[in-house]
Design a protein around this motif. Structure first.
Motif, PDB file in Angstrom:
ATOM      1  N   GLU A 121      44.397  13.229  48.071  1.00  0.00           N
ATOM      2  CA  GLU A 121      43.616  14.218  48.550  1.00  0.00           C
ATOM      3  C   GLU A 121      43.039  15.347  48.924  1.00  0.00           C
ATOM      4  OE1 GLU A 121      38.503  13.535  48.874  1.00  0.00           O
ATOM      5  OE2 GLU A 121      40.235  11.645  47.488  1.00  0.00           O
ATOM      6  N   LYS A 122      44.644  15.398  50.344  1.00  0.00           N
ATOM      7  CA  LYS A 122      44.662  16.976  51.094  1.00  0.00           C
ATOM      8  C   LYS A 122      45.996  17.482  51.549  1.00  0.00           C
ATOM      9  CE  LYS A 122      40.804  15.106  53.866  1.00  0.00           C
ATOM     10  NZ  LYS A 122      40.227  13.919  55.217  1.00  0.00           N
ATOM     11  N   LYS A 123      46.785  16.777  50.518  1.00  0.00           N
ATOM     12  CA  LYS A 123      48.149  17.680  50.868  1.00  0.00           C
ATOM     13  C   LYS A 123      48.569  17.872  49.207  1.00  0.00           C
ATOM     14  CE  LYS A 123      49.376  14.024  53.953  1.00  0.00           C
ATOM     15  NZ  LYS A 123      51.454  12.637  54.180  1.00  0.00           N
ATOM     16  N   PHE A 124      49.122  19.186  49.738  1.00  0.00           N
ATOM     17  CA  PHE A 124      50.063  20.224  48.556  1.00  0.00           C
ATOM     18  C   PHE A 124      51.770  19.342  48.730  1.00  0.00           C
ATOM     19  CE2 PHE A 124      45.651  22.306  49.036  1.00  0.00           C
ATOM     20  CZ  PHE A 124      45.733  22.803  47.699  1.00  0.00           C
ATOM     21  N   ILE A 125      52.162  20.263  47.540  1.00  0.00           N
ATOM     22  CA  ILE A 125      53.378  19.518  47.874  1.00  0.00           C
ATOM     23  C   ILE A 125      54.063  21.420  47.260  1.00  0.00           C
ATOM     24  CG2 ILE A 125      53.815  17.293  47.754  1.00  0.00           C
ATOM     25  CD1 ILE A 125      54.309  17.580  44.582  1.00  0.00           C
ATOM     26  N   ARG A 126      54.756  21.401  48.099  1.00  0.00           N
ATOM     27  CA  ARG A 126      55.499  23.381  46.888  1.00  0.00           C
ATOM     28  C   ARG A 126      57.129  22.806  46.727  1.00  0.00           C
ATOM     29  NH1 ARG A 126      59.012  25.030  50.921  1.00  0.00           N
ATOM     30  NH2 ARG A 126      58.339  24.901  52.805  1.00  0.00           N
ATOM     31  N   ARG A 127      57.812  23.960  45.989  1.00  0.00           N
ATOM     32  CA  ARG A 127      59.334  23.720  45.860  1.00  0.00           C
ATOM     33  C   ARG A 127      59.818  24.453  47.363  1.00  0.00           C
ATOM     34  NH1 ARG A 127      60.917  26.827  41.629  1.00  0.00           N
ATOM     35  NH2 ARG A 127      63.197  26.738  42.268  1.00  0.00           N
ATOM     36  N   LYS A 128      61.032  24.547  47.843  1.00  0.00           N
ATOM     37  CA  LYS A 128      61.982  25.024  48.905  1.00  0.00           C
ATOM     38  C   LYS A 128      62.114  26.339  48.240  1.00  0.00           C
ATOM     39  CE  LYS A 128      63.577  21.518  51.481  1.00  0.00           C
ATOM     40  NZ  LYS A 128      65.309  20.071  51.985  1.00  0.00           N
ATOM     41  N   ALA A 129      61.848  27.812  49.361  1.00  0.00           N
ATOM     42  CA  ALA A 129      62.841  28.598  48.871  1.00  0.00           C
ATOM     43  C   ALA A 129      64.647  28.790  48.673  1.00  0.00           C
ATOM     44  CB  ALA A 129      62.537  30.078  49.760  1.00  0.00           C
TER      45      ALA A 129
ATOM     46  N   SER B 111      76.909  25.694  49.224  1.00  0.00           N
ATOM     47  CA  SER B 111      77.070  24.313  49.307  1.00  0.00           C
ATOM     48  C   SER B 111      76.663  23.562  48.525  1.00  0.00           C
ATOM     49  CB  SER B 111      77.811  23.693  50.776  1.00  0.00           C
ATOM     50  OG  SER B 111      76.589  23.656  51.332  1.00  0.00           O
ATOM     51  N   PRO B 112      77.337  22.446  48.024  1.00  0.00           N
ATOM     52  CA  PRO B 112      76.466  21.602  46.887  1.00  0.00           C
ATOM     53  C   PRO B 112      75.938  21.069  48.297  1.00  0.00           C
ATOM     54  CG  PRO B 112      78.631  21.604  46.343  1.00  0.00           C
ATOM     55  CD  PRO B 112      78.694  22.995  47.697  1.00  0.00           C
ATOM     56  N   LYS B 113      75.590  21.091  48.789  1.00  0.00           N
ATOM     57  CA  LYS B 113      74.679  19.897  49.877  1.00  0.00           C
ATOM     58  C   LYS B 113      73.436  21.209  50.279  1.00  0.00           C
ATOM     59  CE  LYS B 113      74.090  17.772  54.789  1.00  0.00           C
ATOM     60  NZ  LYS B 113      75.176  17.292  55.637  1.00  0.00           N
ATOM     61  N   GLN B 114      73.647  21.708  50.249  1.00  0.00           N
ATOM     62  CA  GLN B 114      72.217  22.934  50.201  1.00  0.00           C
ATOM     63  C   GLN B 114      71.667  22.912  49.380  1.00  0.00           C
ATOM     64  OE1 GLN B 114      73.447  27.313  51.854  1.00  0.00           O
ATOM     65  NE2 GLN B 114      71.237  28.019  52.058  1.00  0.00           N
ATOM     66  N   LYS B 115      72.843  23.285  48.293  1.00  0.00           N
ATOM     67  CA  LYS B 115      71.621  23.556  47.035  1.00  0.00           C
ATOM     68  C   LYS B 115      71.270  21.906  46.696  1.00  0.00           C
ATOM     69  CE  LYS B 115      75.498  24.879  44.711  1.00  0.00           C
ATOM     70  NZ  LYS B 115      76.265  25.427  44.138  1.00  0.00           N
ATOM     71  N   ARG B 116      71.571  21.015  46.766  1.00  0.00           N
ATOM     72  CA  ARG B 116      70.573  19.787  46.687  1.00  0.00           C
ATOM     73  C   ARG B 116      70.064  19.723  48.085  1.00  0.00           C
ATOM     74  NH1 ARG B 116      75.156  16.993  47.585  1.00  0.00           N
ATOM     75  NH2 ARG B 116      74.918  16.504  49.474  1.00  0.00           N
ATOM     76  N   ASN B 117      69.477  20.105  48.734  1.00  0.00           N
ATOM     77  CA  ASN B 117      68.539  20.070  49.230  1.00  0.00           C
ATOM     78  C   ASN B 117      67.742  20.752  48.981  1.00  0.00           C
ATOM     79  OD1 ASN B 117      69.531  17.610  51.100  1.00  0.00           O
ATOM     80  ND2 ASN B 117      71.035  18.758  52.436  1.00  0.00           N
ATOM     81  N   LEU B 118      67.825  21.770  49.030  1.00  0.00           N
ATOM     82  CA  LEU B 118      66.975  23.382  47.878  1.00  0.00           C
ATOM     83  C   LEU B 118      66.077  22.211  46.989  1.00  0.00           C
ATOM     84  CD1 LEU B 118      68.856  26.754  48.874  1.00  0.00           C
ATOM     85  CD2 LEU B 118      66.635  25.528  49.927  1.00  0.00           C
TER      86      LEU B 118
END
Length: 64
Positions: A19-27, A37-44
């Motif tokens: 009802e009140k939340k939005f989702i977005r991609r990370k920068a 690093s692969p870990k950073q890319k995975r988390n992004l």
């Protein structure tokens, strides 16, 4: 008075969940990925819930 138009850039970037939340991609996932690093890319790659203080502005852009 004419209808208000939706900001197309906001429509592409945010999605309403519930009802009140939005989702977005990370920068920082667009380019220059060789040095990250692969870990950073995975988390992004994960989606993030937009902070409550920004939801009012996003809602205004999307005329919800």
């Amino acid at each position: 008075m004419p209808k208000l138009k939706v900001k197309k850039s906001a429509k592409k970037r945010y999605k309403l969940i519930g009802e009140k939340k939005f989702i977005r991609r990370k920068a920082f996932k667009g380019h220059l990925l060789e040095k990250k690093s692969p870990k950073q890319k995975r988390n992004l790659g994960n989606k993030v819930v937009v902070s409550y203080s920004d939801t009012k502005a996003i809602r205004k852009m999307l005329i919800c």
